[in-house]
Scaffold this active site. Structure first.
Site, PDB file in Angstrom:
ATOM      1  N   CYS A 164      -2.842 -64.121 -11.585  1.00 53.34           N
ATOM      2  CA  CYS A 164      -3.062 -62.687 -11.394  1.00 53.34           C
ATOM      3  C   CYS A 164      -4.495 -62.351 -11.805  1.00 53.34           C
ATOM      4  O   CYS A 164      -4.759 -61.947 -12.943  1.00 53.34           O
ATOM      5  CB  CYS A 164      -2.066 -61.883 -12.211  1.00 53.34           C
ATOM      6  SG  CYS A 164      -0.353 -62.100 -11.683  1.00 53.34           S
ATOM      7  N   CYS A 185       7.947 -64.460 -16.738  1.00 52.87           N
ATOM      8  CA  CYS A 185       6.835 -63.800 -16.043  1.00 52.87           C
ATOM      9  C   CYS A 185       7.202 -62.353 -15.696  1.00 52.87           C
ATOM     10  O   CYS A 185       8.266 -62.082 -15.136  1.00 52.87           O
ATOM     11  CB  CYS A 185       6.491 -64.573 -14.772  1.00 52.87           C
ATOM     12  SG  CYS A 185       5.251 -63.765 -13.722  1.00 52.87           S
ATOM     13  N   CYS A 196      -1.902 -59.327   7.137  1.00 51.68           N
ATOM     14  CA  CYS A 196      -2.058 -59.802   5.762  1.00 51.68           C
ATOM     15  C   CYS A 196      -3.464 -60.348   5.519  1.00 51.68           C
ATOM     16  O   CYS A 196      -3.749 -60.868   4.445  1.00 51.68           O
ATOM     17  CB  CYS A 196      -1.020 -60.878   5.444  1.00 51.68           C
ATOM     18  SG  CYS A 196      -1.153 -62.362   6.477  1.00 51.68           S
ATOM     19  N   CYS A 203      -1.754 -68.981 -17.536  1.00 48.47           N
ATOM     20  CA  CYS A 203      -1.651 -68.737 -16.097  1.00 48.47           C
ATOM     21  C   CYS A 203      -2.714 -67.713 -15.714  1.00 48.47           C
ATOM     22  O   CYS A 203      -2.779 -66.640 -16.333  1.00 48.47           O
ATOM     23  CB  CYS A 203      -0.261 -68.224 -15.731  1.00 48.47           C
ATOM     24  SG  CYS A 203      -0.101 -67.739 -13.995  1.00 48.47           S
ATOM     25  N   PHE A 238       6.068 -61.901  16.749  1.00 52.02           N
ATOM     26  CA  PHE A 238       6.082 -62.508  15.409  1.00 52.02           C
ATOM     27  C   PHE A 238       7.074 -61.738  14.527  1.00 52.02           C
ATOM     28  O   PHE A 238       6.766 -61.356  13.404  1.00 52.02           O
ATOM     29  CB  PHE A 238       4.689 -62.486  14.764  1.00 52.02           C
ATOM     30  CG  PHE A 238       3.560 -62.917  15.645  1.00 52.02           C
ATOM     31  CD1 PHE A 238       3.247 -64.254  15.806  1.00 52.02           C
ATOM     32  CD2 PHE A 238       2.792 -61.982  16.330  1.00 52.02           C
ATOM     33  CE1 PHE A 238       2.198 -64.653  16.618  1.00 52.02           C
ATOM     34  CE2 PHE A 238       1.745 -62.363  17.145  1.00 52.02           C
ATOM     35  CZ  PHE A 238       1.441 -63.704  17.299  1.00 52.02           C
ATOM     36  N   ASN A 294       2.868 -58.655  13.902  1.00 51.05           N
ATOM     37  CA  ASN A 294       2.812 -58.977  12.474  1.00 51.05           C
ATOM     38  C   ASN A 294       2.534 -60.471  12.372  1.00 51.05           C
ATOM     39  O   ASN A 294       3.393 -61.259  11.980  1.00 51.05           O
ATOM     40  CB  ASN A 294       4.127 -58.607  11.790  1.00 51.05           C
ATOM     41  CG  ASN A 294       4.089 -58.859  10.295  1.00 51.05           C
ATOM     42  OD1 ASN A 294       3.031 -58.837   9.676  1.00 51.05           O
ATOM     43  ND2 ASN A 294       5.246 -59.110   9.706  1.00 51.05           N
ATOM     44  N   CYS A 314       0.114 -59.182 -19.823  1.00 52.10           N
ATOM     45  CA  CYS A 314       0.815 -60.453 -19.642  1.00 52.10           C
ATOM     46  C   CYS A 314       0.396 -61.429 -20.731  1.00 52.10           C
ATOM     47  O   CYS A 314      -0.791 -61.770 -20.845  1.00 52.10           O
ATOM     48  CB  CYS A 314       0.504 -61.028 -18.261  1.00 52.10           C
ATOM     49  SG  CYS A 314       1.228 -62.655 -17.985  1.00 52.10           S
ATOM     50  N   GLN A 351       9.269 -60.664   3.171  1.00 55.98           N
ATOM     51  CA  GLN A 351       8.158 -60.146   2.389  1.00 55.98           C
ATOM     52  C   GLN A 351       8.487 -60.190   0.901  1.00 55.98           C
ATOM     53  O   GLN A 351       9.605 -59.880   0.480  1.00 55.98           O
ATOM     54  CB  GLN A 351       7.838 -58.712   2.809  1.00 55.98           C
ATOM     55  CG  GLN A 351       7.358 -58.573   4.246  1.00 55.98           C
ATOM     56  CD  GLN A 351       5.927 -59.033   4.441  1.00 55.98           C
ATOM     57  OE1 GLN A 351       5.322 -59.636   3.566  1.00 55.98           O
ATOM     58  NE2 GLN A 351       5.375 -58.774   5.613  1.00 55.98           N
ATOM     59  N   GLU A 366      10.236 -64.389  18.046  1.00 60.29           N
ATOM     60  CA  GLU A 366       9.850 -65.202  16.888  1.00 60.29           C
ATOM     61  C   GLU A 366      10.113 -66.660  17.222  1.00 60.29           C
ATOM     62  O   GLU A 366      11.141 -66.993  17.830  1.00 60.29           O
ATOM     63  CB  GLU A 366      10.649 -64.766  15.656  1.00 60.29           C
ATOM     64  CG  GLU A 366      10.626 -65.708  14.477  1.00 60.29           C
ATOM     65  CD  GLU A 366       9.232 -65.887  13.894  1.00 60.29           C
ATOM     66  OE1 GLU A 366       8.869 -67.040  13.605  1.00 60.29           O
ATOM     67  OE2 GLU A 366       8.530 -64.877  13.730  1.00 60.29           O
TER      68      GLU A 366
END
Length: 380
Positions: A14, A87, A336, A11, A240, A309, A3, A211, A264
């Site tokens: 990452c 990007c 997550c 930036c 969820f 989730n 990158c 997602q 939800e």
């Protein structure tokens, strides 16, 4: 992945940029297993790898500079902008849009919001691409001042971007470092972006959550459907559920013999899930707008299988206590946040974690998703 933005120190988002991808996966797996700790009987599948670049289906671009020379990218703590319109995390369908959006800003004199002076109108532009290459563009503005001008100019933008399906203006009045506000003004008649995954069209509305990595999301839905199929439940609750990804995939895989219910708290997400179910002809899946924890604990009966989730904080003690006492045989947990996952697994001693898999939703970073299959222990 190389990158130029990272190499030039423009930036640093990452943080794993430059680390060989195989090493990234190995490190993530080691870290998640360390956080979850030793859990006898838990079998780990090989991590689900992602494309290293071009995997993000959404670009949240801060607009800086001037109407004559706009930048689309990020800002530092001083409010200075850096253009990231090329990007490498974004697919070509998104990066090709950026020059057109800059021309649109210039041609129609859309003044970027200046963080230091708190003047200007156009704060962010959010671009989402579907697996079919169709686009959603949202103009995040300070007020409704630009709503009419943008609507009037839309024919030209639609002519330049033939795959553009959904356009809206999002109103973010407050001076906050957030990507969007609570109010959405539709600018096109169509306000649903179909996101086809595994043959099912998930319906994404402008305010809806989806997602970030479509390929990995599809793999997660397949994994949940595979686990559910091997357990064969007659009833499933997807807590969820968001726009219904897990619920719809389980409903299709299990067939009409299984009753599937998605819960939800966001009514807009539930409407999207219902429209997806109608389009797919899945009449045995139902959706309710309710707090997932409250729905579970107040229910008169229990399903045989529960999919969770949750947000980063996890399912919480109330839902964990309900699972401990409910007649639920199987839990499919998608997380997550490995730390909250570990806490929740500890709060579920009646369940044995049997299978686990890491899904690399965010290459070049330390973040990942983890899915775990739990079965109720014999006699518990």
């Amino acid at each position: 992945m190389h990158c130029d933005y990272f190499s030039a120190d423009l930036c640093r988002s990452c943080v794993r940029m430059g680390v060989p991808y195989g090493r990234q996966l190995e490190d993530k797996q080691i870290k998640v297993r360390e956080i979850l700790g030793d859990r006898p009987g838990l079998r780990w599948a090989s991590p689900m790898a992602s494309r290293e670049s071009g995997f993000r289906n959404k670009a949240k671009m801060v607009v800086t500079g001037s109407a004559e020379d706009p930048n689309l990218g990020i800002v530092d703590r001083r409010g200075r902008g850096t253009d990231l319109s090329e990007c490498g995390l974004y697919p070509a369908e998104i990066t090709r849009v950026m020059p057109v959006l800059k021309e649109f800003i210039r041609d129609h004199g859309l003044v970027p919001y200046d963080i230091s002076t708190r003047r200007g109108e156009l704060k962010n532009i959010i671009v989402t691409v579907s697996p079919r290459g169709e686009l959603m563009v949202r103009f995040v503005v300070r007020s409704k001042k630009y709503v009419v001008p943008i609507r009037r100019a839309l024919p030209g933008l639609l002519g330049r971007l033939p795959h553009l399906r959904v356009v809206s203006a999002n109103i973010l009045r407050e001076h906050k470092a957030v990507p969007e506000g609570p109010e959405e003004v539709p600018l096109t008649d169509e306000q649903i972006l179909p996101m086809p995954l595994n043959g099912i069209d998930l319906h994404l509305r402008p305010h809806g959550f989806f997602q970030t990595n479509s390929d990995i999301a599809a793999a997660m839905y397949r994994q949940a459907a595979d686990w559910a199929a091997q357990e064969g439940p007659a009833s499933v609750w997807d807590l969820f559920c968001g726009v219904g990804g897990f619920a719809l995939h389980l409903a299709e895989r299990l067939g009409e013999e299984a009753e599937v219910h998605g819960i939800e708290i966001d009514p807009e997400a539930i409407e999207a899930a219902k429209s997806s179910a109608r389009a797919a002809g899945l009449n045995h899946v139902h959706f309710s707008a309710a707090d997932a924890g409250t729905f579970a604990t107040m229910g008169a009966s229990s399903p045989q299988c529960v999919v969770v989730n949750p947000p980063r904080r996890g399912i919480g003690s109330e839902t964990a206590r309900w699972l401990e006492t409910a007649a639920v045989d199987t839990v499919i947990y998608s997380s997550c946040n490995a730390a909250s996952l570990a806490t929740d697994l500890d709060a579920l001693p009646s369940y044995e974690p049997c299978e686990a898999r890491l899904f690399d939703m965010f290459p070049q970073t330390t973040h990942s998703e983890t899915m775990v299959l739990l079965r109720r222990r014999s006699g518990a």
